[in-house]
Design a protein around this motif. Structure first.
Motif, short mmCIF file in Angstrom:
data_model
loop_
_atom_site.label_atom_id
_atom_site.label_comp_id
_atom_site.label_asym_id
_atom_site.label_seq_id
_atom_site.Cartn_x
_atom_site.Cartn_y
_atom_site.Cartn_z
N PHE A 1 4.97 1.90 -0.14
CA PHE A 1 5.58 2.72 -1.17
C PHE A 1 4.92 4.10 -1.16
O PHE A 1 3.94 4.32 -0.45
CB PHE A 1 5.44 2.06 -2.54
CG PHE A 1 4.03 1.70 -2.92
CD1 PHE A 1 3.20 2.60 -3.58
CD2 PHE A 1 3.51 0.45 -2.61
CE1 PHE A 1 1.90 2.27 -3.92
CE2 PHE A 1 2.21 0.10 -2.95
CZ PHE A 1 1.40 1.02 -3.61
N SER A 2 5.43 5.02 -1.96
CA SER A 2 4.88 6.37 -2.07
C SER A 2 3.89 6.42 -3.23
O SER A 2 4.04 5.71 -4.23
CB SER A 2 5.99 7.38 -2.31
OG SER A 2 5.46 8.65 -2.69
N LYS A 3 2.89 7.29 -3.09
CA LYS A 3 1.91 7.41 -4.17
C LYS A 3 2.54 7.94 -5.46
O LYS A 3 1.96 7.79 -6.54
CB LYS A 3 0.76 8.33 -3.74
CG LYS A 3 1.18 9.78 -3.45
CD LYS A 3 -0.01 10.60 -2.99
CE LYS A 3 0.38 12.03 -2.66
NZ LYS A 3 -0.76 12.83 -2.18
N ALA A 4 3.73 8.54 -5.36
CA ALA A 4 4.42 9.06 -6.54
C ALA A 4 5.33 8.02 -7.20
O ALA A 4 5.87 8.26 -8.27
CB ALA A 4 5.24 10.30 -6.17
N ASP A 5 5.51 6.86 -6.57
CA ASP A 5 6.41 5.83 -7.11
C ASP A 5 5.85 5.25 -8.41
O ASP A 5 4.64 5.10 -8.58
CB ASP A 5 6.61 4.71 -6.09
CG ASP A 5 7.49 5.11 -4.93
OD1 ASP A 5 8.14 6.18 -5.02
OD2 ASP A 5 7.52 4.37 -3.94
N THR A 6 6.78 4.91 -9.30
CA THR A 6 6.40 4.25 -10.56
C THR A 6 7.19 2.97 -10.82
O THR A 6 6.84 2.21 -11.72
CB THR A 6 6.60 5.20 -11.75
OG1 THR A 6 7.96 5.63 -11.79
CG2 THR A 6 5.69 6.43 -11.65
N ASP A 7 8.24 2.74 -10.05
CA ASP A 7 9.05 1.53 -10.22
C ASP A 7 8.87 0.65 -8.98
O ASP A 7 9.33 0.99 -7.89
CB ASP A 7 10.52 1.89 -10.41
CG ASP A 7 11.37 0.67 -10.77
OD1 ASP A 7 10.88 -0.47 -10.60
OD2 ASP A 7 12.52 0.86 -11.21
N PHE A 8 8.20 -0.47 -9.16
CA PHE A 8 7.88 -1.35 -8.04
C PHE A 8 8.61 -2.69 -8.13
O PHE A 8 8.28 -3.62 -7.41
CB PHE A 8 6.36 -1.60 -8.02
CG PHE A 8 5.55 -0.34 -7.88
CD1 PHE A 8 5.31 0.21 -6.63
CD2 PHE A 8 5.04 0.29 -9.00
CE1 PHE A 8 4.58 1.38 -6.50
CE2 PHE A 8 4.30 1.46 -8.88
CZ PHE A 8 4.08 2.00 -7.63
N ARG A 9 9.59 -2.77 -9.00
CA ARG A 9 10.22 -4.06 -9.27
C ARG A 9 10.87 -4.67 -8.04
O ARG A 9 10.75 -5.89 -7.81
CB ARG A 9 11.22 -3.91 -10.41
CG ARG A 9 10.55 -3.64 -11.77
CD ARG A 9 11.55 -3.38 -12.87
NE ARG A 9 10.89 -3.13 -14.16
CZ ARG A 9 10.45 -1.93 -14.53
NH1 ARG A 9 10.58 -0.89 -13.73
NH2 ARG A 9 9.87 -1.80 -15.71
N GLU B 1 -4.15 4.72 2.70
CA GLU B 1 -3.89 4.25 4.07
C GLU B 1 -5.16 3.66 4.68
O GLU B 1 -5.12 2.62 5.35
CB GLU B 1 -3.37 5.40 4.93
CG GLU B 1 -1.92 5.76 4.66
CD GLU B 1 -1.43 6.81 5.64
OE1 GLU B 1 -0.66 6.46 6.56
OE2 GLU B 1 -1.82 7.98 5.49
N SER B 2 -6.28 4.36 4.46
CA SER B 2 -7.55 3.86 4.99
C SER B 2 -7.90 2.51 4.38
O SER B 2 -8.35 1.59 5.07
CB SER B 2 -8.66 4.87 4.70
OG SER B 2 -9.91 4.40 5.17
N GLY B 3 -7.66 2.39 3.07
CA GLY B 3 -7.92 1.11 2.41
C GLY B 3 -7.07 0.00 2.99
O GLY B 3 -7.56 -1.12 3.23
N TYR C 1 0.82 -1.21 0.00
CA TYR C 1 0.00 0.00 0.00
C TYR C 1 0.85 1.25 0.00
O TYR C 1 2.00 1.26 0.45
CB TYR C 1 -0.96 0.02 1.18
CG TYR C 1 -0.36 0.35 2.54
CD1 TYR C 1 -0.48 1.62 3.07
CD2 TYR C 1 0.31 -0.63 3.28
CE1 TYR C 1 0.05 1.92 4.33
CE2 TYR C 1 0.84 -0.34 4.52
CZ TYR C 1 0.70 0.95 5.04
OH TYR C 1 1.24 1.24 6.27
N SER C 2 0.26 2.33 -0.53
CA SER C 2 0.87 3.66 -0.48
C SER C 2 0.61 4.25 0.90
O SER C 2 -0.55 4.42 1.29
CB SER C 2 0.25 4.54 -1.57
OG SER C 2 0.56 5.89 -1.37
N ASN C 3 1.69 4.58 1.61
CA ASN C 3 1.54 5.02 3.00
C ASN C 3 1.60 6.54 3.17
O ASN C 3 1.82 7.03 4.28
CB ASN C 3 2.58 4.35 3.89
CG ASN C 3 4.00 4.74 3.53
OD1 ASN C 3 4.23 5.42 2.53
ND2 ASN C 3 4.96 4.32 4.34
N ASP C 4 1.40 7.28 2.07
CA ASP C 4 1.44 8.75 2.18
C ASP C 4 0.19 9.38 1.58
O ASP C 4 0.22 10.50 1.07
CB ASP C 4 2.70 9.32 1.52
CG ASP C 4 2.86 8.90 0.06
OD1 ASP C 4 2.02 8.12 -0.43
OD2 ASP C 4 3.82 9.37 -0.58
#
Length: 392
Positions: free
Chosen positions: A221-229, A198-200, A190-193
């Protein structure tokens, strides 16, 4: 708790401004008008002489721009249809909250002071947490049309929403996936920012705790991240039966795409942020098999939904998504509330919206409960052949 503290801070910071823009007027009402918004008759025979001003704070730009664009189209269609009926003319003003709390505050301050009867939005929960206290302080009803985070309606008695909360949808989704795929172990991401994601996640974690499914790891991860490899590789190494994700669509698309590129074939279960046709359009075949809980599905055969689908495609040349459907339904809920008491004064609207029961909409029969949240059927979807289909 953090959400409530931020909301309180906004109220304090805005108090002086609101004192000058939310006075009750000579008639003692708090609607920014002086009697022209109270009509005669009721229901279809209701006639209100003055135009009824409705505001919308939508994320037309920024990270949630794709959601806001859908909402705008849903509202435009509903407005066109409602203004074709006799008795009431609605004036809709749509402003961009830019997916940012600060801009959302500015937009809400403007609506609070210009005689607007009710505001729809903001699009994102974290923007709503900042901006909705301004509406509540001004005694101006506000209705969330995509805000699903916990605690939104706790902001105050003038705050409503027609969007189902994550707590209403996610448990049903996880239960369905457990049954469908016989899940024993999962990895959660989940995106923690972001307040919404966060609620989800919190609902996902709580729901999983009440099952026999083991959570092997929780990755953030951050909501702005695009690389999750790297995160996905770590998840793959745990060999889960599924990956459960709370993310906005901008992160969901690369996350799903990269997961399939890395050979992760297990089901990916998304929160409400995955409910966007961009998932299929941009992720392509990688989106196949993704499971998403939803407040609406285009396959619903209720008469209001079929009429909505036909009218939307005729007007925009495309099929709507959940965000368009919820926005469209919200304007019809407002019309039902206005006509029930034949008044668009703010205080009257607060009472009439809170009394809505079984209003027929594309979402199904919608009621507003004692917590000012919507109640209507939810649905669990799976991406199949490039479209959302009903899993169960």
């Amino acid at each position: 708790m953090k959400m409530k503290l931020r909301a309180a801070a906004v109220v304090s910071a805005s108090a002086l401004l609101l004192a000058g823009c939310s006075g009750t007027g000579d008639g003692g009402d708090s609607g920014g008008g002086t009697g022209g918004l109270v009509g005669t008759g009721t229901g279809a025979s209701c006639v209100i002489e003055s135009p009824v001003k409705i505001g919308a704070a939508l994320s037309l730009t920024g990270g949630a721009g794709s959601y806001g664009a859908s909402q705008q189209q849903g509202l435009e269609l509903a407005l066109e249809e409602l203004n074709a009926a006799d008795g009431i003319e609605y004036k809709l003003s749509i402003e961009d909250d830019a997916s940012e709390p600060r801009q959302g505050i500015s937009v809400m301050e403007t609506f609070a002071g210009d005689g607007t009867s009710i505001v729809l939005g903001p699009t994102l929960s974290n923007t709503a947490v900042a901006a909705m206290p301004i509406a509540n302080e001004a005694s101006m009803p506000v209705m969330g049309i995509s805000t699903t985070a916990g605690g939104i309606t706790d902001i105050g008695e003038f705050v409503f929403r027609d969007s189902l909360t994550e707590a209403q949808v996610i448990p049903q989704t996880i239960d369905a996936v457990i049954d469908e795929y016989d899940l024993k172990k999962v990895v959660v991401m989940y995106s923690n920012d972001d307040a919404f994601t966060e609620s989800g996640y919190e609902v996902m974690a709580e729901t999983l705790e009440g099952t026999n499914v083991e959570v092997l790891d929780t990755l953030t991860f951050s909501k702005a991240d695009t690389d999750f490899r790297s995160l996905l590789t770590a998840a793959k190494d745990k060999n889960p039966d599924a990956i459960v994700v709370s993310a906005l669509i901008e992160a969901a698309i690369p996350l799903v795409t990269q997961a399939r590129e890395l050979g992760i074939e297990q089901p990916i279960v998304g929160g409400n942020g995955f409910n966007n046709p961009k998932l299929m359009a941009d992720a392509g075949d990688a989106a196949e098999g993704v499971v998403v809980g939803a407040a609406w599905n285009s396959a619903s055969d209720n008469a209001e939904n079929q009429a909505f689908l036909t009218a939307y495609e005729a007007k925009f040349g495309a099929q709507p998504d959940q965000f368009a459907a919820q926005a469209y339904a919200a304007l019809y809920l407002i019309d039902s509330a206005v006509r029930s008491d034949c008044s668009a004064e703010r205080a009257d609207l607060r009472e009439s919206i809170g009394s809505l029961k079984d209003v027929a909409t594309p979402l199904g029969a919608v009621s507003i409960n004692a917590d000012r949240d919507a109640e209507h059927p939810a649905v669990v979807q799976i991406v199949k052949d490039g479209k959302f289909a009903v899993l169960r």
